[in-house]
Structure formats: C-alpha cells, structure tokens
Design an enzyme around this catalytic site. Structure first.
Site, PDB file in Angstrom:
ATOM      1  N   CYS A   1      11.782 -16.366  -1.975  1.00 24.99           N
ATOM      2  CA  CYS A   1      11.393 -17.634  -2.592  1.00 24.99           C
ATOM      3  C   CYS A   1      10.005 -18.075  -2.129  1.00 24.99           C
ATOM      4  O   CYS A   1       9.418 -17.484  -1.247  1.00 24.99           O
ATOM      5  CB  CYS A   1      12.410 -18.696  -2.228  1.00 24.99           C
ATOM      6  SG  CYS A   1      14.097 -18.114  -2.312  1.00 24.99           S
TER       7      CYS A   1
ATOM      8  N   ARG B   1       5.703 -13.780  -6.628  1.00 27.82           N
ATOM      9  CA  ARG B   1       6.728 -13.333  -5.680  1.00 27.82           C
ATOM     10  C   ARG B   1       8.062 -13.057  -6.364  1.00 27.82           C
ATOM     11  O   ARG B   1       8.924 -12.407  -5.790  1.00 27.82           O
ATOM     12  CB  ARG B   1       6.946 -14.410  -4.606  1.00 27.82           C
ATOM     13  CG  ARG B   1       5.760 -14.596  -3.696  1.00 27.82           C
ATOM     14  CD  ARG B   1       5.894 -15.857  -2.893  1.00 27.82           C
ATOM     15  NE  ARG B   1       6.889 -15.766  -1.857  1.00 27.82           N
ATOM     16  CZ  ARG B   1       6.610 -15.677  -0.557  1.00 27.82           C
ATOM     17  NH1 ARG B   1       5.369 -15.651  -0.152  1.00 27.82           N
ATOM     18  NH2 ARG B   1       7.571 -15.620   0.331  1.00 27.82           N
TER      19      ARG B   1
ATOM     20  N   TRP C   1      14.504 -17.419  -5.762  1.00 30.01           N
ATOM     21  CA  TRP C   1      14.995 -16.129  -6.276  1.00 30.01           C
ATOM     22  C   TRP C   1      16.437 -16.029  -5.809  1.00 30.01           C
ATOM     23  O   TRP C   1      16.707 -15.885  -4.620  1.00 30.01           O
ATOM     24  CB  TRP C   1      14.142 -15.000  -5.714  1.00 30.01           C
ATOM     25  CG  TRP C   1      14.351 -13.670  -6.365  1.00 30.01           C
ATOM     26  CD1 TRP C   1      13.723 -13.181  -7.475  1.00 30.01           C
ATOM     27  CD2 TRP C   1      15.225 -12.615  -5.916  1.00 30.01           C
ATOM     28  NE1 TRP C   1      14.157 -11.904  -7.751  1.00 30.01           N
ATOM     29  CE2 TRP C   1      15.079 -11.535  -6.818  1.00 30.01           C
ATOM     30  CE3 TRP C   1      16.130 -12.476  -4.861  1.00 30.01           C
ATOM     31  CZ2 TRP C   1      15.786 -10.346  -6.686  1.00 30.01           C
ATOM     32  CZ3 TRP C   1      16.836 -11.290  -4.729  1.00 30.01           C
ATOM     33  CH2 TRP C   1      16.653 -10.246  -5.642  1.00 30.01           C
TER      34      TRP C   1
ATOM     35  N   ASN D   1      13.297 -21.152   2.598  1.00 33.89           N
ATOM     36  CA  ASN D   1      13.302 -19.708   2.335  1.00 33.89           C
ATOM     37  C   ASN D   1      14.135 -19.068   3.426  1.00 33.89           C
ATOM     38  O   ASN D   1      13.912 -19.371   4.598  1.00 33.89           O
ATOM     39  CB  ASN D   1      11.892 -19.118   2.428  1.00 33.89           C
ATOM     40  CG  ASN D   1      11.052 -19.444   1.223  1.00 33.89           C
ATOM     41  OD1 ASN D   1      11.506 -20.120   0.322  1.00 33.89           O
ATOM     42  ND2 ASN D   1       9.827 -18.963   1.221  1.00 33.89           N
ATOM     43  N   GLY D   2      15.016 -18.171   3.072  1.00 35.71           N
ATOM     44  CA  GLY D   2      15.804 -17.496   4.093  1.00 35.71           C
ATOM     45  C   GLY D   2      17.286 -17.596   3.808  1.00 35.71           C
ATOM     46  O   GLY D   2      17.695 -18.021   2.725  1.00 35.71           O
TER      47      GLY D   2
ATOM     48  N   GLU E   1       5.458   8.322  -8.073  1.00 38.85           N
ATOM     49  CA  GLU E   1       4.850   6.999  -8.225  1.00 38.85           C
ATOM     50  C   GLU E   1       4.577   6.694  -9.713  1.00 38.85           C
ATOM     51  O   GLU E   1       4.786   5.565 -10.172  1.00 38.85           O
ATOM     52  CB  GLU E   1       3.565   6.939  -7.387  1.00 38.85           C
ATOM     53  CG  GLU E   1       2.742   5.670  -7.516  1.00 38.85           C
ATOM     54  CD  GLU E   1       3.471   4.385  -7.112  1.00 38.85           C
ATOM     55  OE1 GLU E   1       4.581   4.442  -6.571  1.00 38.85           O
ATOM     56  OE2 GLU E   1       2.910   3.307  -7.386  1.00 38.85           O
TER      57      GLU E   1
ATOM     58  N   LYS F   1       6.125   3.455 -11.660  1.00 38.75           N
ATOM     59  CA  LYS F   1       5.293   2.471 -12.369  1.00 38.75           C
ATOM     60  C   LYS F   1       5.823   2.249 -13.781  1.00 38.75           C
ATOM     61  O   LYS F   1       5.952   1.123 -14.237  1.00 38.75           O
ATOM     62  CB  LYS F   1       3.824   2.922 -12.464  1.00 38.75           C
ATOM     63  CG  LYS F   1       2.999   2.832 -11.228  1.00 38.75           C
ATOM     64  CD  LYS F   1       2.645   1.431 -10.779  1.00 38.75           C
ATOM     65  CE  LYS F   1       3.669   0.858  -9.876  1.00 38.75           C
ATOM     66  NZ  LYS F   1       3.763   1.186  -8.523  1.00 38.75           N
TER      67      LYS F   1
ATOM     68  N   GLU G   1       9.294   0.334 -13.759  1.00 41.69           N
ATOM     69  CA  GLU G   1       9.391  -1.065 -13.358  1.00 41.69           C
ATOM     70  C   GLU G   1       8.743  -2.030 -14.336  1.00 41.69           C
ATOM     71  O   GLU G   1       9.198  -3.160 -14.460  1.00 41.69           O
ATOM     72  CB  GLU G   1       8.930  -1.302 -11.922  1.00 41.69           C
ATOM     73  CG  GLU G   1       7.502  -1.018 -11.607  1.00 41.69           C
ATOM     74  CD  GLU G   1       7.185  -1.216 -10.127  1.00 41.69           C
ATOM     75  OE1 GLU G   1       7.893  -1.922  -9.416  1.00 41.69           O
ATOM     76  OE2 GLU G   1       6.176  -0.638  -9.677  1.00 41.69           O
TER      77      GLU G   1
ATOM     78  N   HIS H   1      16.105  24.141 -11.876  1.00 42.02           N
ATOM     79  CA  HIS H   1      17.379  24.015 -11.169  1.00 42.02           C
ATOM     80  C   HIS H   1      18.258  22.916 -11.752  1.00 42.02           C
ATOM     81  O   HIS H   1      19.165  22.444 -11.086  1.00 42.02           O
ATOM     82  CB  HIS H   1      17.117  23.790  -9.673  1.00 42.02           C
ATOM     83  CG  HIS H   1      16.343  24.914  -9.057  1.00 42.02           C
ATOM     84  ND1 HIS H   1      16.913  26.116  -8.732  1.00 42.02           N
ATOM     85  CD2 HIS H   1      15.022  25.036  -8.781  1.00 42.02           C
ATOM     86  CE1 HIS H   1      15.989  26.925  -8.246  1.00 42.02           C
ATOM     87  NE2 HIS H   1      14.832  26.292  -8.272  1.00 42.02           N
TER      88      HIS H   1
ATOM     89  N   LYS I   1       7.921  -9.525  -5.678  1.00 41.02           N
ATOM     90  CA  LYS I   1       6.789  -8.844  -5.042  1.00 41.02           C
ATOM     91  C   LYS I   1       7.135  -8.400  -3.623  1.00 41.02           C
ATOM     92  O   LYS I   1       6.802  -7.294  -3.226  1.00 41.02           O
ATOM     93  CB  LYS I   1       5.571  -9.774  -5.041  1.00 41.02           C
ATOM     94  CG  LYS I   1       4.301  -9.137  -4.499  1.00 41.02           C
ATOM     95  CD  LYS I   1       3.817  -8.014  -5.391  1.00 41.02           C
ATOM     96  CE  LYS I   1       2.625  -7.282  -4.804  1.00 41.02           C
ATOM     97  NZ  LYS I   1       2.431  -5.957  -5.436  1.00 41.02           N
TER      98      LYS I   1
HETATM   99  O1  M6R Z   1       5.543  -4.815   0.399  1.00 45.57           O
HETATM  100  P1  M6R Z   1       6.081  -3.411   0.504  1.00 45.57           P
HETATM  101  O2  M6R Z   1       5.014  -2.395   0.351  1.00 45.57           O
HETATM  102  O3  M6R Z   1       6.875  -3.200   1.754  1.00 45.57           O
HETATM  103  O4  M6R Z   1       7.063  -3.274  -0.717  1.00 45.57           O
HETATM  104  C1  M6R Z   1       7.817  -2.112  -0.907  1.00 45.57           C
HETATM  105  C2  M6R Z   1       8.372  -2.044  -2.310  1.00 45.57           C
HETATM  106  O5  M6R Z   1       9.203  -3.142  -2.544  1.00 45.57           O
HETATM  107  C3  M6R Z   1       7.265  -2.031  -3.352  1.00 45.57           C
HETATM  108  O6  M6R Z   1       6.387  -0.976  -3.151  1.00 45.57           O
HETATM  109  C4  M6R Z   1       7.875  -1.921  -4.764  1.00 45.57           C
HETATM  110  O7  M6R Z   1       8.458  -0.667  -4.928  1.00 45.57           O
HETATM  111  C5  M6R Z   1       6.814  -2.186  -5.822  1.00 45.57           C
HETATM  112  N1  M6R Z   1       7.352  -3.014  -6.856  1.00 45.57           N
HETATM  113  C6  M6R Z   1       6.281  -0.971  -6.453  1.00 45.57           C
HETATM  114  O8  M6R Z   1       5.372  -1.219  -7.464  1.00 45.57           O
END
Ligand code: M6R
Length: 634
Positions: free
Chosen positions: A20, A45, A93, A119-120, A507, A511, A514, A530, A629
């Site tokens: 949050c 976030r 969140w 937050n928490g 990666e 991308k 997501e 395989h 985020k």
């Molecule tokens: O802040 P961090 O690098 O620790 O975050 C790790 C993952 O949550 C972050 O890389 C996530 O996979 C991203 N959405 C990728 O684009």
C-alpha cells in the site's frame, strides 16, 4: 496493562508487509490537493482502493474512501468538504478482506476522534480485537488496521495520555509490520507516525511547521528534498510549531537524521511519453551511463566498486556466491551467475528468494550472498538476507531504491542509480542489474586475479560501449510497433535462447505475460526437443534470441526444427546476420558485442515488442492487473 500476553516475532513474518501507499501533510497549505497528488504518484505501487482524511478549520474530521482508482475517490470528494491543513491518505492493495469502502483506509476509531493509515500486517490482530471487544469496543470491518486504531484510542482513553504516548504504548503490544500516520480531531496541529518493517519517509517543508509524509519519497520530492527516513520502532511527532521529535517505542529521544533526496521531479513524470514503461525503455542508454559513472574508468581501463574494495578479503576468500532474487531480478541474477562463473571462477548459485528462505539451505560463513532487488523491499528477498546473516554469510545488496530496506539490511552493496522505475514491468532496472552484476564480476575478478590483464581490459573497454549500442538498438527497430500489432491474436508465445540468451528468453516471456496477459514460456532452445516442441504449429509464435556469438550454429539448427513444424519465427539477430534472417518471419537487430553483454541489448526489442502488443490490446501497461511494483507480501 493488557491481560493478553505479548507475542514476540519469530521467523520472518516480520517482513510480511503490504504494497500500500501512505501520504500525509501538515502545514499552512490546503492538505487535500497535496494528498491526492501524492496518491497519484503512488499509483505505480499497485492498489485497489483509496481514501483520505482531512480535519477542517471547524475541527471536523472528514473521511472519504472508495474502491477502485484514485480518480474514483476524487470524483467522490468533488462534492464534499475537503478543506483543512492537516490530512492523511492511502492506497490499499488488498491482502485480507476484499477491496471495498469499509476495508479501505483511513480507518477511524470508535469515537471518531482518531484516524489512521497503515502499511503492513498486524499479525496478532485477532487476539487484540478479542480483547478490545471484551472491553466493549465495536468494529465495522475485518481489517487488522481497524484493530490498531481502536487499540490506540483504548490506550489513550484508559491512561489519559497524548496521542504520541498512546501510539508508543499501543505499538508495544503489536506483533507484525507497520508504517502508520495518525491524526486526531481534538489536536489538528500535530501528526504522529511510526514504522517497523515497512518504510516511512518524513519530508521537512520550506515553511516552518510544514511536514510531508510518504511510504516512499515520490509524493514528497515535489515539495522538499530534506527528508528523514524513520528507522524500525521509531515514532515521529510533528507539530505545526515546527518541532519534529523522534523517539523509540520506549520513548527514548533520538536525533532526527536529515538526508537530502537526490531524485528529481522530472524522473517521476512521463516526459511526453504515453507510458512510464516506454519512457523507461528509452531511458536505458542514459541510465546505464549513470550506473557506470565513477565505477568504470575508461582511461585506467579499470572498474572500482567501493562495496568490493572495502571488503576485499571477504571477496578474495569467498567459497561460493549465492544470488537471491525474485521475478525479473532473478533473471538478471542468472546472468550474473553466468558471468561470474566465467570471470571469477568460483561456484555461483541462483535462488528464488521465496524458496531459499523456507528450505534449510546450506550456507557457509565464507559464502557471499547477493540480494538483487529493484525496490529493495521485496519481502522474500529481505527474509533470505536475514537467513544468510544468521548463518554468518556476508550479504551484498544490489538495489535501485536508495535507503530501501534491503540496502539497509545488507553488509555492503551497490546502487543501480538508474533513476526511479515507475512502470510495474521492470525494464531499465533489469539492464541496470545486469550491468551492475557484470561490474561486480569484473571487480571481484580484479581482486582474485582470475582474468588475464588483456581479457579484463578488453571487457572493461567493451562494457563502456553498451549505452551507445543500446541507443543504436532503440533507433534501428522502428518497425516493432507494426510487427507487434500482427500478433495481438496470439494466445501463446515461446521464447528461446541458449547460454547468455536463455535468461533473456525468460525475461522476454515475463515481460509479455505481465503486461499483455498473453501466456508465454521462456525455454533453453535445446530443451524444446524434450517436450515443448509438441506445442508448435502454424499458430505458435516462437521468438529466438539468435545473436552471432556463442552457440550460433546450434541455435540455427533449433530454428530449423521450428520452421519445419510451421511455427511463426521472430528472431533477435546481430547486425549483418543473413542465415537467421532468411529463416525468420520477422527480425529485430542489435549491434555486435561480447556474449556476456548481449542480454543488455537483446532484451530491448523484446521490451518494446511486449509494450506494443499490450498497447494494441488496450492493456493498462504501467499498472497491469493483479500486479504491484514492490511485492512486500510473501
Ligand atoms: O523489486 P524487486 O526487484 O525485488 O522485484 C522483484 C519482482 O517482483 C519484479 O522483478 C517483478 O517480477 C516485475 N514485475 C517484473 O517486471
């Protein structure tokens, strides 16, 4: 004081935070516009409800909340009294309890006198709630946060103490993690904040008695660059007369440590781009130049990382390196392993932090554990660090966010310095992490003398060319947008690479998944035979990272295998390539570089491709559904 037993923290649940956002303001201006702007800045976030509390000049405490976006809250507030020079606001969140109005923050105490954002996670909230109910208090929702505000009120009434004392006393009974901002109707000239395990920043304004509060610096930077980062178990009391008092939970006074923020407002704006993600993709050449500044020395052909130099012996004598990370950061960690094993010649293991922390791994005191994280707040990565420290390992952090929890928890480390990353899909942080891990590998190799002088200097020379080659890559792939539009129909994608290009495939697939919500798999190209090759037909787009060096002939064979099964082929190739180009339906081109540095270039067309597919599908690129985020819950 209370009859229920105090429960102590154990394990790593301490780090089970939420994603949050908090904003607070106290001063001479109207609070609401500052709070709403701050909430917008925190939208990156991830959240699903929002709310605001403001105390007006007549001493009324007005609270407005709603599920959905901050704009929905604004709409709701447009016909309400939002006046007042003190207020708190929140984006939630949802973890426990659905994202509805009742569960949204700010929460109110039963008397309506105290309002709080949090937050928490308060882990013992059920026990606390039962006790408070036994004492006759009533609750409207199911959240742990409501329990906290009621607890503060109960303590305040029972002991007839000022708000700050009540907050301190109440927090002594709380198990869990929190960053809180609290205001009180009967005292609209002061605000109380506290933190444990979840970050909180206090900005000291230009005018006397003006304070800004944020769960990170983004809502504050527009107004002031003078900030105090609260430490765990610290309580801050801000007063309109200008005083800022910081104490421990036991009320021991501490001297506030003022820091100057280096972030600029421009870095938080889109700067003419339609999305932060596109801006951040294009920022990569500059961002990586800054990342290398003062670290890679062209004249001396040398790399200097103070985090390594200051702990030279630890690195020279390390038995092994373990890199812990999540998501995109895990992909860069894998590239770090490939490079370090080549350059440093010691074993490097890569671990998902979430697995590592729960599986009793073997960790030696002469191991080095590297935590890679853009945000520096990922709960599992933080927990992995604590585990490594318990076993006596030396912990090195690679983070982007200055002053983040991981940066503070590690023994040493390197900041990426690629600037704030706002888009949820990581782009410039990924390439910044790969670059930093390469610099780290070179810095350790220098100490261990594991590379020949010629090889070391050649790599140092080449790494400096990466920003310029990134610029070239961005300029020479202008047709990606059009190609992306032809793939919006696709329901699945396969991304394939070998060696250093295998993590790029992972990666690239992440991308696409997501932000476009298209299912995608990243695979080592040779593994196709395989099993996964059964998926290939004329409907299946297959993306090859097929650059000139390293395993080129092998990957050409893999492409032929897909071609003969009628898969639609897209390839990332090196400038001047003919063979792969002829086999592919579409090609993205990058300049030639050393194998180990190819990922920083090869990922760029894949970032752009994902971005344009998502845009063509009308997705919310910067805030994809279900994602936050910083993943601060385990
Ligand atoms: O802040 P961090 O690098 O620790 O975050 C790790 C993952 O949550 C972050 O890389 C996530 O996979 C991203 N959405 C990728 O684009």
């Amino acid at each position: 004081m209370f009859t229920f037993a105090k429960v102590y923290l154990h394990g790593f649940s301490y780090f089970a935070l939420t994603m949050c956002g908090i904003v607070g303001y106290l001063g001479g201006q109207q609070a609401y516009p500052i709070l709403i702007k701050g909430l917008h800045r925190l939208e990156y976030r991830g959240y699903d409800s929002a709310g605001v509390s403001v105390i007006n000049a007549q001493g009324q405490l007005n609270v407005y909340k709603s599920p959905g976006k901050v704009s929905v809250l604004e709409e709701k507030c447009s016909s309400q009294d939002i006046s007042g020079t003190i207020g708190i606001a929140h984006t939630r969140w949802a973890t426990h309890g659905e994202p509805n109005t009742v569960n949204a923050h700010p929460h109110l105490s039963e008397s309506g006198d105290i309002s709080l954002v949090h937050n928490g996670i308060i882990e013992n909230y059920k026990t606390l709630r039962s006790e408070l109910e036994r004492r006759g208090m009533h609750f409207c929702g199911d959240t742990d946060t409501e329990v906290l505000v009621q607890l503060i009120e109960n303590v305040k009434q029972k002991y007839d103490v000022p708000l700050a004392d009540a907050v301190r006393m109440a927090l002594n009974y709380v198990v869990g993690a929190y960053a809180i901002a609290v205001i009180e109707k009967s005292n609209p000239r002061s605000m109380v904040c506290a933190r444990k395990g979840s970050p909180l920043v206090i900005g000291v304004g230009q005018q006397t008695g003006e304070f800004y509060v944020g769960s990170d610096a983004t809502p504050i930077i527009e107004y002031t660059n003078r900030v105090v980062y609260l430490e765990d178990e610290e309580v801050a009391e801000m007063d309109a007369d200008g005083s800022l008092r910081i104490t421990s939970l036991k009320n021991v006074e501490k001297t506030p440590e003022m820091t100057t923020l280096e972030m600029s407002l421009d870095e938080l704006e889109k700067g003419g781009y339609p999305h932060f993600m596109l801006k951040e993709i294009w920022e990569q050449p500059n961002a990586l130049s800054v990342c290398m500044k003062g670290r890679v020395h062209s004249g001396l052909k040398d790399v200097f990382l103070s985090g390594v130099i200051d702990h030279r012996e630890r690195f020279i004598n390390a038995r092994r390196i373990i890199i812990c990370a999540c998501g995109t950061s895990w992909h860069s960690a894998l590239l770090g392993k490939y490079f370090m094993e080549e350059a440093v010649q010691i074993p490097v293991e890569v671990e998902y932090a979430s697995e590592f922390r729960y599986r009793n791994p073997v960790i030696f005191p002469d191991d080095i554990v590297i935590a890679v994280s853009q945000s520096g707040e990922t709960a599992d990565t933080l927990a992995a660090i604590e585990l490594a420290k318990e076993h006596g390992a030396f912990v090195y952090g690679i983070c982007n966010v200055i002053g983040s929890s991981i940066a503070r928890a590690t023994n040493s480390g390197t900041y990426l310095h690629v600037g704030p990353e706002i888009g949820v899909a990581s782009t410039k942080a990924f390439t910044g992490q790969v670059l930093t891990l390469c610099m780290l590998g070179l810095a350790i190799a220098k100490e261990k003398k594991s590379l020949s002088k010629e090889m070391y200097e050649m790599l140092v020379d080449e790494i400096q060319c990466i920003p310029e080659k990134m610029r070239w890559t961005l300029e020479h792939n202008k047709d990606i947008e059009q190609i992306a539009r032809t793939f919006t129909y696709a329901r699945n994608f396969i991304f394939l690479g070998r060696g250093y290009n295998y993590p790029v495939a992972l990666e690239g697939a992440l991308k696409l998944k997501e932000i476009s919500y298209i299912h995608a798999e990243g695979y080592p190209a040779a593994e196709m035979k395989h099993g996964p090759i059964a998926l290939v037909d004329e409907e299946m787009p297959v993306v090859f990272i097929a650059t000139k060096r390293g395993n080129y002939e092998k990957i050409v064979s893999n492409i032929q295998e897909i071609k003969s099964r009628k898969g639609r082929i897209m390839s990332v190739v090196t400038e001047g390539d003919v063979t792969v180009r002829e086999l592919s339906d579409y090609c993205f081109v990058i300049p030639d570089t050393r194998d180990c540095f190819v990922p920083m270039l090869a990922i760029i067309p894949l970032q752009l491709f994902s971005y344009y597919v998502a845009v063509a599908k009308g997705r919310n690129v910067d805030q994809p559904r279900n994602l936050a985020k910083s993943v601060t819950v385990e």
